[in-house]
Design an enzyme around this catalytic site. Structure first.
Site, PDB file in Angstrom:
ATOM      1  N   ALA A  31      13.306  46.196  32.223  1.00  0.00           N
ATOM      2  CA  ALA A  31      11.949  46.246  31.667  1.00  0.00           C
ATOM      3  C   ALA A  31      10.908  46.061  32.759  1.00  0.00           C
ATOM      4  CB  ALA A  31      11.779  45.181  30.586  1.00  0.00           C
ATOM      5  N   HIS A  90      15.633  47.364  29.695  1.00  0.00           N
ATOM      6  CA  HIS A  90      16.072  46.111  29.079  1.00  0.00           C
ATOM      7  C   HIS A  90      16.221  45.026  30.136  1.00  0.00           C
ATOM      8  CE1 HIS A  90      17.847  43.340  26.287  1.00  0.00           C
ATOM      9  NE2 HIS A  90      18.924  43.209  27.051  1.00  0.00           N
ATOM     10  N   SER A  91      15.639  43.855  29.872  1.00  0.00           N
ATOM     11  CA  SER A  91      15.732  42.690  30.738  1.00  0.00           C
ATOM     12  C   SER A  91      15.202  43.048  32.132  1.00  0.00           C
ATOM     13  CB  SER A  91      17.179  42.190  30.757  1.00  0.00           C
ATOM     14  OG  SER A  91      17.260  40.867  31.224  1.00  0.00           O
ATOM     15  N   MET A  92      16.016  42.950  33.184  1.00  0.00           N
ATOM     16  CA  MET A  92      15.554  43.361  34.512  1.00  0.00           C
ATOM     17  C   MET A  92      14.981  44.774  34.474  1.00  0.00           C
ATOM     18  SD  MET A  92      17.816  43.845  38.034  1.00  0.00           S
ATOM     19  CE  MET A  92      18.516  45.449  37.609  1.00  0.00           C
ATOM     20  N   SER A 133      12.109  45.734  26.834  1.00  0.00           N
ATOM     21  CA  SER A 133      13.043  45.070  25.931  1.00  0.00           C
ATOM     22  C   SER A 133      13.628  43.803  26.545  1.00  0.00           C
ATOM     23  CB  SER A 133      14.183  46.048  25.592  1.00  0.00           C
ATOM     24  OG  SER A 133      15.267  45.386  24.974  1.00  0.00           O
TER      25      SER A 133
END
Length: 246
Positions: free
Chosen positions: A91, A87-89, A114
């Protein structure tokens, strides 16, 4: 200290799901997943150094180095098919870890990216150099459980160093086009009200893999997956073709 937190060991599971947290996040973010995910899947959440039970370990400030360390730690656990969810970083790190694993002959079966812009379209936003109050304000704006912790003055002293480290790590990240292209299927998942990634930007994840690509948009902001955990896990089940929890 090991790199992974496995809330529930499942020696019978046919697949492992490695989950990489966001900037400022820790493995505990994915703890609830173990109860929701199929018995056929064993969840391993990455614990980055410098936080939680790894608070004494030196932080890593380079995304490519962090990906190499995670990929190396995964090697003994690749005796079963594995998927990555970031998720975010996390990803972007999942993408880099997948490239390394593929290069070493143990490619994951899928990457779930994500709440993130793709590796080659990161934008120019920089918050790591801001003062503490501005950094906290940015975290609060994004939402997530970490933001609440930053409201407590005693916790700020512990939390802000690794939050700042993570933001700088992802802001300094540069995609390296050289080397083998990813051949692993990728699913991008975003919230429809995420201020940091649009549907059009998320669709560009298709450009960094030769595998099949899918885009899923769910209601919510940057941390849509907290409220939509069940929907996200259902998408993981469907994509990996594993039976859901009865």
């Amino acid at each position: 200290m090991t790199w992974f937190r496995c809330p529930e060991n499942r020696p019978w599971a046919s697949m492992r799901l490695f989950c990489l947290p966001h900037a400022g996040g820790s493995a505990v973010f994915y703890r609830p997943w173990a109860k929701e995910v199929s018995p056929a899947v064993e969840v391993h959440a990455v614990q980055y150094p410098g936080r939680a039970d790894r608070i004494a370990d030196a932080m890593v400030g380079d995304a490519h180095q962090l990906a190499r360390l995670v990929a190396g730690a995964m090697a003994p656990l690749m005796d079963r098919p594995a998927a990555l969810f970031g998720h975010s970083m996390g990803a972007v790190l999942a993408y880099e870890v997948a490239r390394l694993l593929q290069e070493r002959g143990s490619a994951p079966v899928h990457v779930f990216a994500s709440g993130a812009r793709p590796p080659h379209d990161r934008g120019e936003d920089r918050v790591s150099g801001k003062d503490d109050d501005a950094l906290v304000a940015e975290m609060v704006k994004l939402g997530g459980s970490d933001a609440e912790a930053l409201r407590e003055p005693e916790l700020r002293e512990l939390v802000l160093p690794y939050v700042r480290n993570d933001f700088k790590l992802i802001e300094d990240y540069a995609h390296r086009a050289a080397g083998p292209r990813l051949a692993v299927p990728v699913t991008a998942i975003i919230g429809d009200a995420d201020p940091h990634v649009t549907r059009e930007q998320a669709a560009r994840w298709a450009e960094v893999t030769d595998g099949r690509f899918a885009l899923k948009v769910l209601p919510g902001g940057h941390f849509y997956l907290t409220e939509r955990q069940r929907d996200v896990i259902a998408e993981v089940h469907r994509t990996l073709e594993v039976p859901a929890v009865p």
